[in-house]
Design a protein around this motif. Structure first.
Motif, PDB file in Angstrom:
ATOM      1  N   MET A 283      17.714   7.795 -15.163  1.00  0.00           N
ATOM      2  CA  MET A 283      17.427   8.427 -13.878  1.00  0.00           C
ATOM      3  C   MET A 283      16.351   9.504 -14.016  1.00  0.00           C
ATOM      4  O   MET A 283      15.374   9.535 -13.259  1.00  0.00           O
ATOM      5  CB  MET A 283      18.699   9.039 -13.287  1.00  0.00           C
ATOM      6  N   HIS A 284      16.517  10.408 -14.991  1.00  0.00           N
ATOM      7  CA  HIS A 284      15.547  11.475 -15.171  1.00  0.00           C
ATOM      8  C   HIS A 284      14.303  11.002 -15.917  1.00  0.00           C
ATOM      9  O   HIS A 284      13.186  11.440 -15.601  1.00  0.00           O
ATOM     10  CB  HIS A 284      16.186  12.643 -15.931  1.00  0.00           C
ATOM     11  N   GLY A 289      10.960  10.951 -13.735  1.00  0.00           N
ATOM     12  CA  GLY A 289       9.966  11.276 -14.750  1.00  0.00           C
ATOM     13  C   GLY A 289       8.687  10.479 -14.603  1.00  0.00           C
ATOM     14  O   GLY A 289       7.702  10.944 -14.030  1.00  0.00           O
ATOM     15  N   VAL A 290       8.705   9.234 -15.065  1.00  0.00           N
ATOM     16  CA  VAL A 290       7.497   8.417 -15.116  1.00  0.00           C
ATOM     17  C   VAL A 290       7.012   8.032 -13.724  1.00  0.00           C
ATOM     18  O   VAL A 290       5.826   8.192 -13.393  1.00  0.00           O
ATOM     19  CB  VAL A 290       7.738   7.166 -15.975  1.00  0.00           C
ATOM     20  N   THR A 348      17.026   7.940  -6.134  1.00  0.00           N
ATOM     21  CA  THR A 348      17.266   6.580  -5.641  1.00  0.00           C
ATOM     22  C   THR A 348      16.051   6.029  -4.901  1.00  0.00           C
ATOM     23  O   THR A 348      15.816   4.817  -4.905  1.00  0.00           O
ATOM     24  CB  THR A 348      18.476   6.569  -4.697  1.00  0.00           C
ATOM     25  N   GLU A 349      15.253   6.906  -4.279  1.00  0.00           N
ATOM     26  CA  GLU A 349      14.056   6.452  -3.577  1.00  0.00           C
ATOM     27  C   GLU A 349      12.969   6.036  -4.559  1.00  0.00           C
ATOM     28  O   GLU A 349      12.243   5.059  -4.327  1.00  0.00           O
ATOM     29  CB  GLU A 349      13.554   7.548  -2.643  1.00  0.00           C
ATOM     30  N   PHE A 350      12.846   6.766  -5.660  1.00  0.00           N
ATOM     31  CA  PHE A 350      11.888   6.353  -6.689  1.00  0.00           C
ATOM     32  C   PHE A 350      12.325   5.035  -7.340  1.00  0.00           C
ATOM     33  O   PHE A 350      11.492   4.190  -7.663  1.00  0.00           O
ATOM     34  CB  PHE A 350      11.746   7.447  -7.754  1.00  0.00           C
ATOM     35  N   ARG A 351      13.627   4.874  -7.527  1.00  0.00           N
ATOM     36  CA  ARG A 351      14.125   3.615  -8.078  1.00  0.00           C
ATOM     37  C   ARG A 351      13.860   2.461  -7.114  1.00  0.00           C
ATOM     38  O   ARG A 351      13.443   1.369  -7.538  1.00  0.00           O
ATOM     39  CB  ARG A 351      15.633   3.727  -8.356  1.00  0.00           C
ATOM     40  N   GLN A 352      14.097   2.685  -5.837  1.00  0.00           N
ATOM     41  CA  GLN A 352      13.822   1.652  -4.840  1.00  0.00           C
ATOM     42  C   GLN A 352      12.336   1.306  -4.805  1.00  0.00           C
ATOM     43  O   GLN A 352      11.966   0.128  -4.700  1.00  0.00           O
ATOM     44  CB  GLN A 352      14.277   2.148  -3.463  1.00  0.00           C
ATOM     45  N   PHE A 353      11.464   2.301  -4.911  1.00  0.00           N
ATOM     46  CA  PHE A 353      10.021   2.072  -4.905  1.00  0.00           C
ATOM     47  C   PHE A 353       9.596   1.265  -6.125  1.00  0.00           C
ATOM     48  O   PHE A 353       8.777   0.341  -6.028  1.00  0.00           O
ATOM     49  CB  PHE A 353       9.289   3.409  -4.864  1.00  0.00           C
ATOM     50  N   LEU A 354      10.139   1.591  -7.283  1.00  0.00           N
ATOM     51  CA  LEU A 354       9.755   0.893  -8.513  1.00  0.00           C
ATOM     52  C   LEU A 354      10.237  -0.546  -8.535  1.00  0.00           C
ATOM     53  O   LEU A 354       9.473  -1.464  -8.882  1.00  0.00           O
ATOM     54  CB  LEU A 354      10.319   1.649  -9.721  1.00  0.00           C
ATOM     55  N   LEU A 355      11.484  -0.788  -8.169  1.00  0.00           N
ATOM     56  CA  LEU A 355      12.095  -2.104  -8.378  1.00  0.00           C
ATOM     57  C   LEU A 355      12.027  -3.035  -7.174  1.00  0.00           C
ATOM     58  O   LEU A 355      12.283  -4.240  -7.331  1.00  0.00           O
ATOM     59  CB  LEU A 355      13.565  -1.925  -8.786  1.00  0.00           C
ATOM     60  N   TYR A 419       6.695  13.507 -22.999  1.00  0.00           N
ATOM     61  CA  TYR A 419       7.972  13.023 -23.539  1.00  0.00           C
ATOM     62  C   TYR A 419       8.540  11.859 -22.726  1.00  0.00           C
ATOM     63  O   TYR A 419       8.972  10.852 -23.290  1.00  0.00           O
ATOM     64  CB  TYR A 419       8.954  14.186 -23.573  1.00  0.00           C
ATOM     65  N   ASN A 420       8.575  11.984 -21.394  1.00  0.00           N
ATOM     66  CA  ASN A 420       9.161  10.936 -20.557  1.00  0.00           C
ATOM     67  C   ASN A 420       8.432   9.610 -20.725  1.00  0.00           C
ATOM     68  O   ASN A 420       9.057   8.550 -20.818  1.00  0.00           O
ATOM     69  CB  ASN A 420       9.139  11.361 -19.085  1.00  0.00           C
ATOM     70  N   VAL A 421       7.089   9.665 -20.710  1.00  0.00           N
ATOM     71  CA  VAL A 421       6.309   8.441 -20.862  1.00  0.00           C
ATOM     72  C   VAL A 421       6.532   7.842 -22.251  1.00  0.00           C
ATOM     73  O   VAL A 421       6.737   6.636 -22.400  1.00  0.00           O
ATOM     74  CB  VAL A 421       4.815   8.727 -20.622  1.00  0.00           C
ATOM     75  N   HIS A 422       6.506   8.674 -23.262  1.00  0.00           N
ATOM     76  CA  HIS A 422       6.681   8.193 -24.640  1.00  0.00           C
ATOM     77  C   HIS A 422       8.037   7.513 -24.852  1.00  0.00           C
ATOM     78  O   HIS A 422       8.129   6.464 -25.482  1.00  0.00           O
ATOM     79  CB  HIS A 422       6.535   9.364 -25.615  1.00  0.00           C
ATOM     80  N   CYS A 423       9.100   8.091 -24.283  1.00  0.00           N
ATOM     81  CA  CYS A 423      10.455   7.584 -24.544  1.00  0.00           C
ATOM     82  C   CYS A 423      10.730   6.229 -23.907  1.00  0.00           C
ATOM     83  O   CYS A 423      11.793   5.637 -24.163  1.00  0.00           O
ATOM     84  CB  CYS A 423      11.492   8.596 -24.093  1.00  0.00           C
ATOM     85  N   LEU A 424       9.801   5.713 -23.111  1.00  0.00           N
ATOM     86  CA  LEU A 424       9.972   4.362 -22.582  1.00  0.00           C
ATOM     87  C   LEU A 424      10.081   3.337 -23.710  1.00  0.00           C
ATOM     88  O   LEU A 424      10.755   2.311 -23.559  1.00  0.00           O
ATOM     89  CB  LEU A 424       8.798   3.997 -21.667  1.00  0.00           C
TER      90      LEU A 424
END
Length: 609
Positions: A283-284, A289-290, A348-355, A419-424
């Motif tokens: 989530m974060h 994050g990304v 949840t809105e960022f998740r909806q936008f991504l997926l 950090y967030n981008v790298h941890c993908l």
């Protein structure tokens, strides 16, 4: 066996039925009935004094109307009836004068009326014992139901207290204090900790990792808790490498990388993997994050940066998102908002936008490089979020996310690989250990924070308000067993096939994990291997057999082909309905689809949440 109160309700219902029946007759003779004494048989002694039969003078009116008019005239004395002598309180027990009705009792209609109700009270001793048990069970069920209702709808104690006062008159076993009813915790110890207040409810599975592990956080040079690379400072800490050596549990326990540790973890003696047993938070890391960072770069990066979108592109994309609001399935509480409001978007809105909405809303608006780069993230996270794809495409998703991270610096700048981008590149390994991303994300915890907020009714002393409310919920665990399939909105509008013309028709059905209806946004499903629109829901009278009447599409094509064909993920571009109705059992529905309009067709994406 029926309880006393059930018997009383049945008897009152019968009396009301007869009152309604006799109300059609003329009331001219109602004052002519005289008072008689009746010898009560031993069997009639069991009739409760609170019965509506002997409640007041209205009973004489019932009897007189039921009897034949001529017969009544023969049995009535010239002496008038004094109504005040017969008026009784139906709620009082053992204080009803037995009324003189011996001659009236001989009338045929009245005998039938009394015989119909006598079985409610003439029971043997075994039945009386059973009735007492039934009363106890009924009392217990009422208490549980009240507790469930009060906690489910967050009824204030002041309102619940008034309700209990009213109910106590008729149900003296109920307490008058709502705290007694709900088993509310009345004493608790709130400690002052670190400048705030603390109360221990139990061990939480989500605690700030760097604090518990006693390691550097994401802003430190050795802040990555999955690999050993040293970060690069570029105004902010970045982690550009994608092939650095991975950390192990043994290395962590031995504290080999001293720059990574700031002390000894209090969990070091628990024999748990301090690296492998601490998964990344999707989530974060991804949503807040990304994805949020990418949208921010599109909206607010320097003008000289080629990734910034123009005003017209932002407007077009925002208009597309807003136009999709009516197509959002019921499973999503929040509808699409404009890109210009992204700073107020929830996770949840960022998740909806991504997926779901992002690939369609951005199509034709981003340049090819940026759109394909976004699709790498979309496919990778989609695979890791799916129950089935996370097993079959986990390694493939890992490869896509590595390419995404490598290309991120080329498109958005080397200083953006934080950090967030790298941890993908480490997400797939956690999915292999713990399952799909949502099975170990923070979404449930964030959702629960909303429930805690609803428990606070005043700005002062929030913890003192939350503790009693939680104790009420934990102390009153009422399990309401609902049917697996809840059919709702009965109708007769069709469409139907000939075989099912006598079946009951419904507009919606609530399944354990999904909602399906005939309305837009909730009517697209995969059934019998085809994507279909639900046109009607029919069932037998007992609701044991449920069938779906649906319509399929003639044309199913891939929506995208990079980085793979969308059909491999169950994602299609649909057009041209067949116009022919089909019928299949409800059990053949494989999944629900998120269906969105796209030019002259539709794009459907299997629902993951």
């Amino acid at each position: 066996m029926a309880s006393y109160w059930t018997k009383r309700r049945k008897l009152n219902a019968r009396v009301e039925k007869h009152v309604q029946f006799i109300s059609e007759f003329d009331e001219a003779d109602t004052n002519a009935i005289s008072k008689y004494e009746v010898q009560i048989s031993s069997e009639q002694e069991h009739i409760p004094s609170t019965s509506a039969i002997y409640a007041n003078s209205s009973y004489f009116e019932i009897c007189s109307k039921l009897a034949d008019e001529r017969t009544v005239q023969n049995i009535v004395d010239s002496e008038s009836l004094n109504n005040s002598e017969c008026t009784l309180n139906p709620c009082e027990n053992n204080c009803v004068d037995r009324l003189a009705m011996e001659k009236i009792m001989k009338q045929p209609l009245l005998k039938v009326f009394l015989s119909d109700t006598s079985h409610l009270f003439n029971e043997d001793s075994d039945s009386d014992i059973s009735d007492e048990i039934d009363v106890e069970v009924s009392d217990s069920n009422l208490i549980k139901s009240l507790c469930h209702w009060a906690t489910e709808f967050r009824i204030p104690h002041s309102a619940l207290s008034d309700l209990l006062g009213l109910l106590h008159v008729h149900h003296d076993f109920l307490p008058k204090d709502p705290r007694t009813l709900l088993n509310t915790t009345r004493t608790y110890n709130i400690a002052e900790k670190a400048g705030g207040q603390y109360f221990h409810f139990g061990f939480s599975s989500y605690i700030e990792k760097s604090f518990v592990k006693q390691v550097k956080d994401h802003s430190g040079y050795y802040g990555c808790d999955k690999c050993c690379q040293k970060g690069v400072w570029m105004g902010k800490m970045t982690f550009p490498e994608t092939a650095a050596a991975l950390r192990t549990d043994i290395q962590f326990d031995e504290m080999r990388n001293e720059e990574h540790h700031i002390g000894q973890s209090p969990f070091r003696h628990l024999q748990m993997g301090m690296v492998t047993q601490f998964p990344l938070d999707y989530m974060h890391l991804v949503c807040l994050g990304v994805v949020k960072r990418i949208v921010c770069l599109w909206m607010k990066s320097p003008v000289t940066n080629r990734c910034r979108l123009g005003t017209s592109i932002i407007t077009q994309t925002s208009d597309t998102l807003v136009s999709l609001r009516s197509y959002i399935p019921r499973e999503f509480v929040r509808k699409c908002r404009s890109l210009r409001e992204y700073e107020r978007w929830k996770a949840t809105e960022f998740r909806q936008f991504l997926l779901y909405t992002g690939p369609l809303a951005l199509f034709g608006k981003l340049n090819a490089d940026m759109y394909n780069h976004f699709m790498l993230l979309f496919v990778g996270i989609y695979c890791l979020s799916s129950e089935s794809l996370s097993r079959s495409h986990c390694q493939y998703a890992n490869d896509l996310l590595k390419v995404f991270v490598e290309q991120f610096s080329e498109l958005y700048g080397r200083d953006m690989v934080v950090y967030n981008v790298h941890c993908l590149i480490h997400l797939a390994s956690d999915v292999k250990s713990f399952g799909p991303l949502d099975s170990f994300s923070s979404f449930p915890f964030e959702n629960y924070l909303g429930k805690l907020k609803e428990m606070i009714r005043q700005p002062n002393f929030p913890l003192s308000q939350i503790i009693p409310r939680l104790s009420e919920q934990e102390g009153q665990k009422v399990n309401i067993k609902l049917p697996e399939n809840q059919l709702k909105q009965l109708h007769k509008m069709g469409p139907l096939t000939f075989v099912y013309i006598y079946y009951q028709q419904y507009k919606e059905i609530h399944l354990p994990n999904v909602y399906i209806s005939v309305f837009q946004g909730n009517n697209c499903v995969m059934i019998n291997g085809s994507v279909a629109l639900v046109r009607n829901i029919v069932s037998t009278a007992d609701k044991c057999s449920v069938f779906i009447i649906y319509e399929t599409f003639d044309n199913m094509h891939d929506f995208f082909t990079y980085p793979l064909k969308s059909s491999n993920l169950g994602i299609y571009k649909l057009s041209q309905l067949q116009g022919r109705l089909r019928v299949s059992p409800l059990s053949l529905i494989a999944c629900k689809y998120f269906m969105l309009p796209f030019k002259q067709s539709f794009v459907c994406i299997p629902l993951l949440h």
